[in-house]
Scaffold this motif. Structure first.
Motif, PDB file in Angstrom:
ATOM      1  N   LYS A 110     106.998   1.852  26.792  1.00 25.15           N
ATOM      2  CA  LYS A 110     107.234   1.255  28.114  1.00 25.15           C
ATOM      3  C   LYS A 110     106.985  -0.256  28.066  1.00 25.15           C
ATOM      4  O   LYS A 110     106.139  -0.811  28.775  1.00 25.15           O
ATOM      5  CB  LYS A 110     106.324   1.911  29.151  1.00 25.15           C
ATOM      6  CG  LYS A 110     106.566   3.406  29.282  1.00 25.15           C
ATOM      7  CD  LYS A 110     105.621   4.048  30.272  1.00 25.15           C
ATOM      8  CE  LYS A 110     105.867   5.545  30.382  1.00 25.15           C
ATOM      9  NZ  LYS A 110     104.947   6.216  31.308  1.00 25.15           N
ATOM     10  N   LEU A 111     107.765  -0.915  27.205  1.00 22.12           N
ATOM     11  CA  LEU A 111     107.523  -2.337  26.951  1.00 22.12           C
ATOM     12  C   LEU A 111     107.855  -3.223  28.143  1.00 22.12           C
ATOM     13  O   LEU A 111     107.350  -4.350  28.223  1.00 22.12           O
ATOM     14  CB  LEU A 111     108.316  -2.781  25.715  1.00 22.12           C
ATOM     15  CG  LEU A 111     107.876  -2.146  24.386  1.00 22.12           C
ATOM     16  CD1 LEU A 111     108.626  -2.764  23.213  1.00 22.12           C
ATOM     17  CD2 LEU A 111     106.365  -2.312  24.175  1.00 22.12           C
ATOM     18  N   PHE A 112     108.701  -2.739  29.060  1.00 17.82           N
ATOM     19  CA  PHE A 112     108.937  -3.533  30.273  1.00 17.82           C
ATOM     20  C   PHE A 112     107.616  -3.729  31.019  1.00 17.82           C
ATOM     21  O   PHE A 112     107.283  -4.845  31.448  1.00 17.82           O
ATOM     22  CB  PHE A 112     109.954  -2.829  31.179  1.00 17.82           C
ATOM     23  CG  PHE A 112     111.375  -3.196  30.905  1.00 17.82           C
ATOM     24  CD1 PHE A 112     111.877  -4.450  31.236  1.00 17.82           C
ATOM     25  CD2 PHE A 112     112.231  -2.296  30.288  1.00 17.82           C
ATOM     26  CE1 PHE A 112     113.184  -4.793  30.992  1.00 17.82           C
ATOM     27  CE2 PHE A 112     113.540  -2.629  30.027  1.00 17.82           C
ATOM     28  CZ  PHE A 112     114.027  -3.878  30.376  1.00 17.82           C
ATOM     29  N   ASP A 113     106.879  -2.651  31.186  1.00 17.56           N
ATOM     30  CA  ASP A 113     105.587  -2.751  31.883  1.00 17.56           C
ATOM     31  C   ASP A 113     104.545  -3.458  31.013  1.00 17.56           C
ATOM     32  O   ASP A 113     103.750  -4.256  31.522  1.00 17.56           O
ATOM     33  CB  ASP A 113     105.081  -1.346  32.243  1.00 17.56           C
ATOM     34  CG  ASP A 113     105.994  -0.651  33.238  1.00 17.56           C
ATOM     35  OD1 ASP A 113     106.695  -1.364  33.986  1.00 17.56           O
ATOM     36  OD2 ASP A 113     106.026   0.596  33.251  1.00 17.56           O
ATOM     37  N   THR A 126     117.279  -9.711  28.420  1.00 14.93           N
ATOM     38  CA  THR A 126     117.160 -10.911  27.574  1.00 14.93           C
ATOM     39  C   THR A 126     115.694 -11.299  27.398  1.00 14.93           C
ATOM     40  O   THR A 126     115.244 -11.611  26.291  1.00 14.93           O
ATOM     41  CB  THR A 126     117.932 -12.075  28.205  1.00 14.93           C
ATOM     42  OG1 THR A 126     119.314 -11.701  28.348  1.00 14.93           O
ATOM     43  CG2 THR A 126     117.845 -13.321  27.334  1.00 14.93           C
ATOM     44  N   ALA A 127     114.944 -11.228  28.499  1.00 15.52           N
ATOM     45  CA  ALA A 127     113.515 -11.548  28.419  1.00 15.52           C
ATOM     46  C   ALA A 127     112.781 -10.539  27.539  1.00 15.52           C
ATOM     47  O   ALA A 127     111.912 -10.914  26.740  1.00 15.52           O
ATOM     48  CB  ALA A 127     112.914 -11.554  29.829  1.00 15.52           C
ATOM     49  N   LEU A 128     113.162  -9.263  27.664  1.00 13.08           N
ATOM     50  CA  LEU A 128     112.514  -8.233  26.848  1.00 13.08           C
ATOM     51  C   LEU A 128     112.840  -8.427  25.367  1.00 13.08           C
ATOM     52  O   LEU A 128     111.964  -8.292  24.498  1.00 13.08           O
ATOM     53  CB  LEU A 128     112.956  -6.848  27.312  1.00 13.08           C
ATOM     54  CG  LEU A 128     112.363  -5.666  26.542  1.00 13.08           C
ATOM     55  CD1 LEU A 128     110.851  -5.651  26.668  1.00 13.08           C
ATOM     56  CD2 LEU A 128     112.957  -4.353  27.029  1.00 13.08           C
ATOM     57  N   MET A 129     114.097  -8.743  25.070  1.00 10.49           N
ATOM     58  CA  MET A 129     114.493  -8.948  23.673  1.00 10.49           C
ATOM     59  C   MET A 129     113.758 -10.137  23.049  1.00 10.49           C
ATOM     60  O   MET A 129     113.374 -10.104  21.877  1.00 10.49           O
ATOM     61  CB  MET A 129     116.002  -9.168  23.577  1.00 10.49           C
ATOM     62  CG  MET A 129     116.849  -7.931  23.843  1.00 10.49           C
ATOM     63  SD  MET A 129     116.505  -6.573  22.712  1.00 10.49           S
ATOM     64  CE  MET A 129     115.489  -5.523  23.746  1.00 10.49           C
ATOM     65  N   GLU A 130     113.561 -11.179  23.841  1.00 14.46           N
ATOM     66  CA  GLU A 130     112.828 -12.347  23.333  1.00 14.46           C
ATOM     67  C   GLU A 130     111.376 -11.989  23.032  1.00 14.46           C
ATOM     68  O   GLU A 130     110.826 -12.388  21.986  1.00 14.46           O
ATOM     69  CB  GLU A 130     112.903 -13.483  24.359  1.00 14.46           C
ATOM     70  CG  GLU A 130     114.287 -14.116  24.458  1.00 14.46           C
ATOM     71  CD  GLU A 130     114.362 -15.176  25.531  1.00 14.46           C
ATOM     72  OE1 GLU A 130     113.342 -15.375  26.242  1.00 14.46           O
ATOM     73  OE2 GLU A 130     115.430 -15.819  25.673  1.00 14.46           O
ATOM     74  N   GLU A 131     110.753 -11.218  23.924  1.00 13.38           N
ATOM     75  CA  GLU A 131     109.375 -10.773  23.682  1.00 13.38           C
ATOM     76  C   GLU A 131     109.321  -9.864  22.452  1.00 13.38           C
ATOM     77  O   GLU A 131     108.400  -9.951  21.631  1.00 13.38           O
ATOM     78  CB  GLU A 131     108.843 -10.015  24.910  1.00 13.38           C
ATOM     79  CG  GLU A 131     108.452 -10.903  26.069  1.00 13.38           C
ATOM     80  CD  GLU A 131     107.140 -11.637  25.794  1.00 13.38           C
ATOM     81  OE1 GLU A 131     106.401 -11.233  24.890  1.00 13.38           O
ATOM     82  OE2 GLU A 131     106.876 -12.633  26.483  1.00 13.38           O
ATOM     83  N   TYR A 132     110.303  -8.972  22.334  1.00 12.05           N
ATOM     84  CA  TYR A 132     110.345  -8.031  21.201  1.00 12.05           C
ATOM     85  C   TYR A 132     110.448  -8.804  19.879  1.00 12.05           C
ATOM     86  O   TYR A 132     109.737  -8.519  18.909  1.00 12.05           O
ATOM     87  CB  TYR A 132     111.538  -7.094  21.392  1.00 12.05           C
ATOM     88  CG  TYR A 132     111.622  -5.961  20.391  1.00 12.05           C
ATOM     89  CD1 TYR A 132     111.066  -4.719  20.669  1.00 12.05           C
ATOM     90  CD2 TYR A 132     112.269  -6.126  19.178  1.00 12.05           C
ATOM     91  CE1 TYR A 132     111.137  -3.671  19.762  1.00 12.05           C
ATOM     92  CE2 TYR A 132     112.349  -5.083  18.259  1.00 12.05           C
ATOM     93  CZ  TYR A 132     111.788  -3.857  18.563  1.00 12.05           C
ATOM     94  OH  TYR A 132     111.880  -2.831  17.651  1.00 12.05           O
ATOM     95  N   LYS A 133     111.344  -9.787  19.844  1.00 11.03           N
ATOM     96  CA  LYS A 133     111.532 -10.565  18.612  1.00 11.03           C
ATOM     97  C   LYS A 133     110.307 -11.432  18.302  1.00 11.03           C
ATOM     98  O   LYS A 133     110.001 -11.674  17.134  1.00 11.03           O
ATOM     99  CB  LYS A 133     112.779 -11.441  18.731  1.00 11.03           C
ATOM    100  CG  LYS A 133     114.073 -10.645  18.710  1.00 11.03           C
ATOM    101  CD  LYS A 133     115.285 -11.538  18.895  1.00 11.03           C
ATOM    102  CE  LYS A 133     116.574 -10.730  18.901  1.00 11.03           C
ATOM    103  NZ  LYS A 133     117.768 -11.597  19.131  1.00 11.03           N
TER     104      LYS A 133
END
Length: 368
Positions: A110-113, A126-133
């Motif tokens: 639940k990476l959004f939370d 896009t924000a989630l992908m940046e955090e993931y990378k």
């Protein structure tokens, strides 16, 4: 001229030293204030500390378990215990960056939370992908191994994510290879069944020929021709003997009667053998052709069966595709931010900036 240049350089260095001594108090104050501010603002109250967990593994050299295990002659690249090289490492990196693995990790944890990203904001993915990378990185080491690094504010979660990604790599590659192996297995199985049906039809035809009496064309033709030649020889000899006996003995003589019986038996034998030879002449070619075709098709069927067994192994295997060197464990110390480095860089930048401002101020005074 050189003496004058040396004197000029000496004077400039002396002037710079004098300048530092004269402005020492402001420089010291700026440096101390910057150090205190850097120490405060690099603390957990302003920058969330993160912990790093890593998995290091070598890819396996072989992709097909059946080739590595079931083939008698295999190369070093097909050795099931061999470590992979650059090509296999690049393949692993490509799979690690796949959408399926990324989406599985995002949904499971639940990476959004966890990253505090509002799904209703503008461009949430896009924000989630940046955090993931920023937090999850895959790289190849100088020793051709693959490294998974995960940064997170929760050290246990960082370790779990890294280990789960390594496990998903196995399942993902197995899934890709298994889907292809199952498709190939279906093709080979269909070809195997078609070959079995064709062989059954030929065997049925051979059975009908055997029912007619054509068992073994080669041996039967040799034996029946020999028997036919013997019967012909007997018939000729007995016929010649009968003509001699009829000249010197009466018609009711026992020897003449027996000779005529042998001639009759030879005639019957010749007719029987002739019918068999005619049968061979009619169906012998078909029998030979069917036997030869069946021999070839049995060889092909054996190859198909061998291929079928190998593909069945590949379609059902669950062997790992990597050699794990280090599993991810819960980190005890944070790795980000590095406060001493932040402090050092901040102080150096503040000192240099202050020095530039002082030099500019002194130059302005000289101009005025």
């Amino acid at each position: 001229m050189f003496q004058k240049a040396r004197e000029t350089a000496y004077l400039e260095s002396t002037s710079f030293l004098v300048l530092l001594i004269r402005w020492r108090k402001p420089l010291i104050i700026v440096t101390i204030v910057t150090a205190i501010a850097a120490y405060i603002f690099s603390g957990p109250a302003f920058i969330t500390p993160k912990f790093r967990s890593s998995v290091v593994f070598f890819p396996s050299a072989t992709n097909s378990v059946s080739k590595a295990i079931m083939e008698e002659t295999n190369s070093e690249k097909q050795d099931i215990l061999a470590f992979g090289e650059e090509e296999q490492a690049e393949q692993m990196l490509q799979i690690l960056n796949s959408d399926e693995i990324r989406e599985t990790i995002i949904n499971k944890y639940k990476l959004f939370d966890h990253y505090k990203i509002n799904p209703n904001q503008e461009y949430p993915m896009t924000a989630l992908m940046e955090e993931y990378k920023d937090n999850i990185n895959f790289s190849r080491t100088e020793f051709m191994s693959v490294r998974i690094d995960v940064l997170d504010r929760d050290p246990e979660m960082a370790a779990n994510i890294a280990n789960d990604i390594a496990a998903l790599l196995d399942s993902m590659k197995t899934k890709i290879q298994r889907s292809r192996a199952i498709a190939a297995l279906s093709i080979v199985e269909e070809a195997y069944q078609d070959k079995m049906a064709a062989m059954k039809a030929k065997e049925d035809s051979l059975m009908k020929l055997r029912e007619l009496g054509v068992m073994d064309f080669k041996n039967q033709s040799i034996i029946w021709n020999e028997e036919y030649a013997k019967s012909n020889s007997i018939y000729s000899n007995e016929t010649a003997m009968l003509s001699v006996l009829e000249k010197y003995k009466p018609a009711n003589d026992t020897s003449i009667i027996n000779t005529r019986g042998r001639i009759k038996g030879a005639e019957t034998r010749i007719k029987y053998l002739q019918s068999k030879l005619d049968l061979l002449a009619q169906y012998g070619g078909a029998s030979v052709s069917l036997n030869e075709e069946l021999t070839l098709e049995r060889t092909e069927l054996g190859k198909l069966k061998e291929q079928f067994d190998k593909l069945r192994v590949d379609a059902s295997q669950n062997l790992t595709h990597k050699f794990v060197v280090n599993k991810a464990i819960k980190a005890e110390k944070k790795c980000y931010p590095v406060r001493w480095l932040v402090l050092l860089v901040s102080v150096a930048c503040a000192f240099l900036l202050s020095l530039v401002i002082i030099l500019a101020f002194e130059r302005l005074k000289e101009v005025q």
